[in-house]
Structures are given as C-alpha cells and as structure tokens.
Motif scaffolding. Structure first.
Motif, mmCIF file in Angstrom:
data_model
loop_
_atom_site.group_PDB
_atom_site.id
_atom_site.type_symbol
_atom_site.label_atom_id
_atom_site.label_comp_id
_atom_site.label_asym_id
_atom_site.label_seq_id
_atom_site.Cartn_x
_atom_site.Cartn_y
_atom_site.Cartn_z
ATOM 1 N N GLY A 1 -48.312 -11.068 -9.253
ATOM 2 C CA GLY A 1 -49.072 -12.363 -9.208
ATOM 3 C C GLY A 1 -48.262 -13.512 -8.898
ATOM 4 N N LEU A 2 -46.990 -13.483 -8.541
ATOM 5 C CA LEU A 2 -46.067 -14.515 -8.092
ATOM 6 C C LEU A 2 -46.417 -14.853 -6.731
ATOM 7 N N ASP A 3 -46.599 -16.085 -6.507
ATOM 8 C CA ASP A 3 -46.531 -16.548 -5.159
ATOM 9 C C ASP A 3 -45.278 -16.990 -4.512
ATOM 10 N N SER A 4 -44.492 -16.203 -3.715
ATOM 11 C CA SER A 4 -43.362 -16.430 -3.161
ATOM 12 C C SER A 4 -43.184 -17.609 -2.267
ATOM 13 N N SER A 5 -44.272 -18.262 -1.702
ATOM 14 C CA SER A 5 -44.385 -19.538 -0.992
ATOM 15 C C SER A 5 -44.053 -20.575 -1.925
ATOM 16 N N ALA A 6 -44.282 -20.500 -3.152
ATOM 17 C CA ALA A 6 -44.190 -21.717 -4.212
ATOM 18 C C ALA A 6 -43.020 -21.556 -4.815
ATOM 19 N N MET A 7 -42.128 -20.658 -4.519
ATOM 20 C CA MET A 7 -40.884 -20.423 -5.300
ATOM 21 C C MET A 7 -39.794 -21.186 -4.531
ATOM 22 N N ALA A 8 -38.881 -22.080 -5.419
ATOM 23 C CA ALA A 8 -37.838 -22.514 -4.982
ATOM 24 C C ALA A 8 -36.401 -21.968 -4.741
ATOM 25 N N GLU A 9 -35.448 -22.191 -4.100
ATOM 26 C CA GLU A 9 -34.308 -21.506 -3.991
ATOM 27 C C GLU A 9 -33.681 -21.196 -5.345
ATOM 28 N N LYS A 10 -33.766 -21.963 -6.335
ATOM 29 C CA LYS A 10 -33.255 -21.898 -7.741
ATOM 30 C C LYS A 10 -33.987 -20.593 -8.419
ATOM 31 N N GLU A 11 -35.329 -20.568 -8.381
ATOM 32 C CA GLU A 11 -36.045 -19.795 -8.869
ATOM 33 C C GLU A 11 -35.647 -18.428 -8.198
ATOM 34 N N VAL A 12 -35.651 -18.005 -7.211
ATOM 35 C CA VAL A 12 -35.526 -16.811 -6.436
ATOM 36 C C VAL A 12 -33.982 -16.370 -6.741
ATOM 37 N N ALA A 13 -33.120 -17.362 -6.813
ATOM 38 C CA ALA A 13 -31.581 -17.034 -7.305
ATOM 39 C C ALA A 13 -31.682 -16.446 -8.771
ATOM 40 N N GLU A 14 -32.511 -17.104 -9.610
ATOM 41 C CA GLU A 14 -33.025 -16.405 -11.050
ATOM 42 C C GLU A 14 -33.370 -15.200 -11.176
ATOM 43 N N VAL A 15 -34.223 -14.779 -10.214
ATOM 44 C CA VAL A 15 -34.858 -13.370 -10.062
ATOM 45 C C VAL A 15 -33.844 -12.235 -9.677
ATOM 46 N N GLU A 16 -32.924 -12.810 -8.320
ATOM 47 C CA GLU A 16 -31.791 -12.262 -8.032
ATOM 48 C C GLU A 16 -30.809 -11.832 -9.252
ATOM 49 N N SER A 17 -30.527 -12.814 -9.861
ATOM 50 C CA SER A 17 -29.475 -12.703 -11.037
ATOM 51 C C SER A 17 -30.227 -11.697 -12.073
ATOM 52 N N ALA A 18 -31.283 -11.786 -12.594
ATOM 53 C CA ALA A 18 -31.873 -10.840 -13.474
ATOM 54 C C ALA A 18 -31.824 -9.455 -13.087
ATOM 55 N N THR A 19 -32.207 -9.054 -11.767
ATOM 56 C CA THR A 19 -32.322 -7.931 -11.089
ATOM 57 C C THR A 19 -30.829 -7.380 -11.032
ATOM 58 N N ASN A 20 -29.786 -8.183 -10.895
ATOM 59 C CA ASN A 20 -28.421 -7.642 -10.871
ATOM 60 C C ASN A 20 -27.927 -7.601 -12.353
ATOM 61 N N ASP A 21 -28.563 -8.285 -13.138
ATOM 62 C CA ASP A 21 -28.341 -8.071 -14.707
ATOM 63 C C ASP A 21 -28.715 -6.701 -15.258
ATOM 64 N N LEU A 22 -30.093 -6.467 -14.641
ATOM 65 C CA LEU A 22 -30.696 -5.230 -15.021
ATOM 66 C C LEU A 22 -29.932 -3.851 -14.477
ATOM 67 N N LEU A 23 -29.516 -4.040 -13.518
ATOM 68 C CA LEU A 23 -28.838 -2.965 -12.737
ATOM 69 C C LEU A 23 -27.466 -2.875 -13.182
ATOM 70 N N GLY A 24 -26.766 -4.095 -13.827
ATOM 71 C CA GLY A 24 -25.569 -3.752 -14.350
ATOM 72 C C GLY A 24 -25.421 -3.156 -15.823
ATOM 73 N N VAL A 25 -26.452 -3.608 -16.555
ATOM 74 C CA VAL A 25 -26.633 -3.119 -17.845
ATOM 75 C C VAL A 25 -26.945 -1.434 -18.013
ATOM 76 N N MET A 26 -27.676 -1.170 -16.823
ATOM 77 C CA MET A 26 -28.236 0.167 -16.794
ATOM 78 C C MET A 26 -27.392 1.203 -16.071
#
Length: 93
Positions: free
Chosen positions: A50-75
């Motif tokens: 449901g996310l609209d990537s065209s409405a996302m700013a750099e900071k928000e995408v960076a947060e998604v990237e950080s959360a993805t990296n955190d998930l992989l790091g934990v698991m």
C-alpha cells in the motif's frame, strides 16, 4: 505519471528492500525456526504493497533500508544464508 530521476532511484531502493524481505521470507519459510512468522510477513507485505514510493522522501526510504538491514542482522545468526541466489550462482552473503 512519470517519476523524476530522484524518485526513480528512491523507488528502486525501496523495491530492493522489498525483494530482500521477500527472499528472506522464502528462506525462512523453508526452515522450522519460526513458522508463526509467516503471518507476520503477510501483514508486512500487505502494508508495504500500500506504500506509494513516489510520495516517500529520502529519509523515509533510508529508514526502510535501515529496518531491512536490522532484520537481516538480527536473523543472520539463526539462518544459513550462504545458499546461492539461483540466478547467478553467487553466494548471497
């Protein structure tokens, strides 16, 4: 509507995170580590779709990237992620 160059890059970065999470779900679903996580991944995918990537700013995408990296790091300690990616036969990590 055509995306600007910057928006296209943000969209690609967001899609990369999505593909990473999907690949992680595929690997996790083959293990007996945590079968109850399948439902959580389904919820996550519903939310992300449901996310609209065209409405996302750099900071928000960076947060998604950080959360993805955190998930992989934990698991990572719990899974053997040294399988090949099936496309190029390169090791995933």
């Amino acid at each position: 509507m055509e995306l600007s160059h910057t928006d296209s890059i943000l969209h690609l970065r967001l899609n990369s995170c999505l593909e990473t999470v999907l690949e992680f779900q595929r690997v996790l679903s083959r293990s007996s580590l945590a079968p109850e996580l399948d439902g959580r991944f389904s919820e996550l995918m519903d939310l992300v779709s449901g996310l609209d990537s065209s409405a996302m700013a750099e900071k928000e995408v960076a947060e998604v990237e950080s959360a993805t990296n955190d998930l992989l790091g934990v698991m990572k300690p719990f899974l053997d992620l040294t399988e090949t990616n099936g496309v190029t036969d390169q090791v995933l990590n």
